[in-house]
Design a protein around this motif. Structure first.
Motif, short mmCIF file in Angstrom:
data_model
loop_
_atom_site.label_atom_id
_atom_site.label_comp_id
_atom_site.label_asym_id
_atom_site.label_seq_id
_atom_site.Cartn_x
_atom_site.Cartn_y
_atom_site.Cartn_z
N THR A 1 -15.29 -3.14 -8.96
CA THR A 1 -15.60 -3.66 -7.62
C THR A 1 -15.99 -2.50 -6.72
N SER A 2 -16.79 -2.79 -5.71
CA SER A 2 -17.14 -1.78 -4.71
C SER A 2 -16.45 -2.07 -3.38
N ASP A 3 -15.61 -3.11 -3.34
CA ASP A 3 -14.87 -3.44 -2.12
C ASP A 3 -13.68 -2.51 -1.96
N PRO A 4 -13.30 -2.18 -0.73
CA PRO A 4 -12.14 -1.30 -0.52
C PRO A 4 -10.85 -1.98 -0.94
N ILE A 5 -9.89 -1.18 -1.38
CA ILE A 5 -8.57 -1.69 -1.76
C ILE A 5 -7.76 -1.95 -0.49
N LEU A 6 -7.24 -3.17 -0.34
CA LEU A 6 -6.49 -3.57 0.85
C LEU A 6 -5.00 -3.72 0.59
N GLY A 7 -4.61 -3.89 -0.67
CA GLY A 7 -3.19 -4.09 -0.98
C GLY A 7 -2.85 -3.58 -2.37
N PHE A 8 -1.58 -3.17 -2.55
CA PHE A 8 -1.18 -2.52 -3.80
C PHE A 8 0.31 -2.74 -3.98
N GLN A 9 0.72 -3.38 -5.08
CA GLN A 9 2.14 -3.63 -5.36
C GLN A 9 2.42 -3.43 -6.84
N ILE B 1 -1.28 -18.74 3.69
CA ILE B 1 -0.49 -17.80 2.88
C ILE B 1 -0.66 -18.23 1.43
N MET B 2 -1.26 -17.36 0.64
CA MET B 2 -1.58 -17.66 -0.76
C MET B 2 -0.63 -16.91 -1.69
N ASN B 3 -0.20 -17.57 -2.74
CA ASN B 3 0.76 -17.00 -3.68
C ASN B 3 0.20 -17.01 -5.10
N LEU B 4 0.44 -15.89 -5.80
CA LEU B 4 0.16 -15.83 -7.24
C LEU B 4 1.45 -15.43 -7.94
N THR B 5 1.96 -16.30 -8.79
CA THR B 5 3.13 -16.00 -9.61
C THR B 5 2.68 -15.96 -11.07
N VAL B 6 2.94 -14.82 -11.73
CA VAL B 6 2.44 -14.62 -13.09
C VAL B 6 3.52 -14.95 -14.11
N TYR C 1 -1.97 -5.26 2.73
CA TYR C 1 -2.16 -6.70 2.91
C TYR C 1 -1.58 -7.53 1.77
N LEU C 2 -1.09 -6.87 0.72
CA LEU C 2 -0.49 -7.59 -0.41
C LEU C 2 1.03 -7.44 -0.32
N HIS C 3 1.75 -8.56 -0.40
CA HIS C 3 3.20 -8.57 -0.21
C HIS C 3 3.87 -9.03 -1.50
N CYS C 4 4.84 -8.25 -1.93
CA CYS C 4 5.55 -8.57 -3.17
C CYS C 4 6.88 -9.24 -2.83
N ASP C 5 7.14 -10.37 -3.45
CA ASP C 5 8.42 -11.07 -3.26
C ASP C 5 9.43 -10.44 -4.23
N SER C 6 10.23 -9.52 -3.71
CA SER C 6 11.15 -8.78 -4.56
C SER C 6 12.29 -9.64 -5.10
N TRP C 7 12.48 -10.85 -4.56
CA TRP C 7 13.54 -11.74 -5.03
C TRP C 7 13.13 -12.45 -6.33
N TYR C 8 11.82 -12.52 -6.58
CA TYR C 8 11.31 -13.20 -7.78
C TYR C 8 10.28 -12.30 -8.45
N ASP D 1 7.25 -10.62 -10.31
CA ASP D 1 5.81 -10.84 -10.47
C ASP D 1 5.27 -11.98 -9.62
N SER D 2 5.68 -12.00 -8.35
CA SER D 2 5.19 -12.99 -7.40
C SER D 2 4.67 -12.25 -6.17
N VAL D 3 3.36 -12.40 -5.88
CA VAL D 3 2.74 -11.69 -4.76
C VAL D 3 2.07 -12.69 -3.82
N TYR D 4 1.92 -12.27 -2.56
CA TYR D 4 1.36 -13.12 -1.52
C TYR D 4 0.34 -12.33 -0.69
#
Length: 582
Positions: free
Chosen positions: A551-559, A84-89, A64-71, A73-76
């Motif tokens: 956290t005890s929540d399941p992992i849904l995304g990994f990039q 659609i939520m974005n975090l750019t570090v 469920y986690l999508h990495c923007d390979s064009w930029y 450290d930017s994930v959605y």
């Protein structure tokens, strides 16, 4: 008819390290940052009718986690509100909240049979998006790397049938024509499948194009492939001329409409009926038995005998035709309709005493029946190769291999995957690589302008391969090796996601809950270290690190990026600082 070329993957020996000594567990702490999400991730759990292993592979293990390979450290991710939520570090110690960049215009919860929403970053300014209900969006994003990002604008929006997920897309610009090619995955119900799972996998290759500035984007091409397993890897070539698929069971293009129904009927009839014919042999002759349709008459049957060829027609349809394994006396061969409504064909061998391993060369539709006398004769001929005792002489120089000494992670899967390249214009397979025991591990985008790389297990190592569609003679390049990682990952029974950094500096995998494992490439030592067994100085050491998420929540995304790992759970986004920028 053109036949697909059988190819092989060429390993670059300089990239292998036969003296690799393993990973040393490092207790160095990894900086870990946690962000609480405003709304939960839009996770879609499997329904009761999505019970097969293919449903689990495609949708249950979806990232469920999508990495923007064009930029960098930017994930959605997409949340329950359809945003659609974005975090750019930029700076780890000054992380902002994920920001909304787009909101789906439809209410996701209104569709009962929806799948997870999916997004793919087609180019530096284009995105393809599925809301999980069967609708495809093509969105112009502008330059996503700007400090003041532009508004995402829908350029194409159309219902394409049953729900799907997007697995790959590319952007093409030729003269004034701009095209987006995307690959959509569905798992469809197969009503006539009595013996299998009752489902088949559909890959649809859709091309959307705009010829000039005044026109709108519209679909110009739709091609469909069918297979019986979810592909490990599927990607369109950068120039749009071909498609590459890694899968356990093969895919083939099918035509829509009537031809598709005919293909399915043929496939299903084979599965339901089993063998089309049965055959037996003695030293002098062969007997073929075919069960006829009801009310068949002599006029419905045509059997042609040639010295090395046979042709059987039933009601003007070709039932069996081909080159026989050996010559027959065609003038003495006969056929007759038996009382149980079966056709019995007798072929007289020219070479008496010759055992035929097959009836028609290359034909797999029949089944050989052996009588007890033949089985006994074969067993007697093989008697010298066997023993009644498990290991009659264990002290001899070369004792037999004891399978009990193998570890569980040494045992490869019995099924063998294949890598196929399809031509986009002829829709035929042009290249095939039988991967054998080279288990597929993961895929990763190293260069967004190239096709995604795929990682395979070779012996104990994990080898990364970069496809190059333009190089017909050397289409897959070995670009990196993760030493012993093929062996190490096999012991992680709870692993969910597996990836590596685009610069190959580390590989990482996560379990379903909490734990993340990081395997770094060998790096020079700052202190002097000796190998006690060999008495030599060790110049480099590969480190393993383990991070445990709070956290005890399941992992849904990994990039993974070159510097950071991003881990998404239902309510949190974790950032693990792996490397420091040089």
């Amino acid at each position: 008819m053109e036949v697909a070329a059988n190819c092989s993957l060429r390993v670059k020996r300089p990239l292998l390290d036969p003296r690799f000594e393993g990973y040393k567990l490092s207790l160095e702490p990894l900086p870990c940052y946690q962000l609480e999400l405003d709304a939960a991730v839009a996770e879609v759990k499997l329904r009761d009718d999505q019970y097969t292993l293919e449903h689990m592979h495609a949708f249950g293990m979806y990232n469920y986690l999508h990495c923007d390979s064009w930029y960098q450290d930017s994930v959605y991710y997409i949340d329950n509100l359809g945003r659609i939520m974005n975090l750019t570090v930029m700076l780890d110690t000054a992380l902002g909240k994920p920001r909304e960049v787009f909101r789906l215009p439809t209410d996701l919860t209104a569709c009962d049979n929806r799948l997870c929403a999916s997004v793919h970053f087609t180019s530096s300014s284009w995105v393809t998006l599925s809301d999980g209900t069967g609708r495809l969006y093509v969105i112009g994003t502008g330059d996503r790397g700007n400090s003041t990002p532009e508004k995402w604008e829908i350029m194409f929006n159309e219902e394409l049938g049953s729900p799907f997920i997007i697995i790959h897309s590319i952007s093409l610009l030729k003269a004034e024509e701009h095209s987006i090619a995307t690959l959509l995955l569905r798992i469809e119900k197969e009503e006539l499948d009595m013996k299998g799972s009752g489902f088949y996998v559909s890959l649809e290759w859709v091309t959307i194009s705009k010829k000039n500035k005044d026109k709108k984007y519209e679909i110009i091409k739709r091609d469909t492939l069918h297979g019986k397993s979810v592909p490990h890897y599927a990607a369109i070539e950068p120039d749009g001329t071909g498609l590459m698929i890694v899968s356990y069971k093969s895919f083939k293009f099918v035509q829509v409409g009537q031809d598709l129904e005919e293909n399915m009927d043929e496939d299903m009839s084979e599965k339901i009926k089993g063998p089309l014919y049965y055959w037996q042999q003695t030293e002098d002759d062969l007997t073929i038995t075919i069960q006829l349709p009801e009310d068949s008459t002599k006029e419905d049957i045509l059997v042609q005998f040639l010295p090395d060829h046979i042709n059987i027609m039933l009601r003007d349809h070709r039932f069996l035709e081909g080159k026989l394994y050996s010559s027959i006396d065609h003038e003495s061969s006969t056929w007759i309709i038996k009382e149980n409504n079966s056709l019995e064909i007798s072929l007289i061998k020219k070479n008496e005493g010759l055992t035929w391993p097959e009836l028609v060369v290359g034909d797999k539709q029949g089944e050989l029946l052996r009588d007890s006398a033949q089985c006994a004769a074969i067993a007697e001929r093989l008697m010298h190769l066997t023993s009644e005792e498990l290991n009659p002489n264990p002290d001899k120089e070369k004792p037999p291999c004891n399978a009990q000494e193998l570890e569980e992670c040494d045992i490869f899967f019995e099924e063998s995957s294949s890598l196929c390249r399809f031509d986009g214009s002829t829709l035929k397979t042009t290249h095939v690589v039988n991967l054998g025991s080279n288990q597929y591990l993961f895929s990763v985008i190293v260069d967004p302008k190239e096709m995604p790389c795929f990682c395979l297990r070779h012996d104990v190592d994990a080898l990364l391969w970069q496809p190059h569609s333009s190089k017909q003679d050397d289409m897959w390049e070995h670009i990196a090796t993760f030493n012993a990682l093929g062996y190490v990952q096999a012991s992680k029974r709870d692993k969910k996601f597996f990836t590596c950094a685009p610069n190959y500096s580390y590989a990482a995998l996560c379990e379903c809950l909490r734990r993340v494992f990081i395997y770094r490439q060998p790096t020079p030592m700052s202190t002097v270290l000796y190998n006690r067994k060999e008495g030599r100085q060790v110049g480099q050491v590969a480190k393993q690190q383990v991070a445990s998420l709070e956290t005890s929540d399941p992992i849904l995304g990994f990039q993974a990026t070159n510097e950071r790992l991003f881990v998404l759970t239902t309510k949190n986004l974790f950032l693990i600082k792996v490397n420091t920028e040089n």
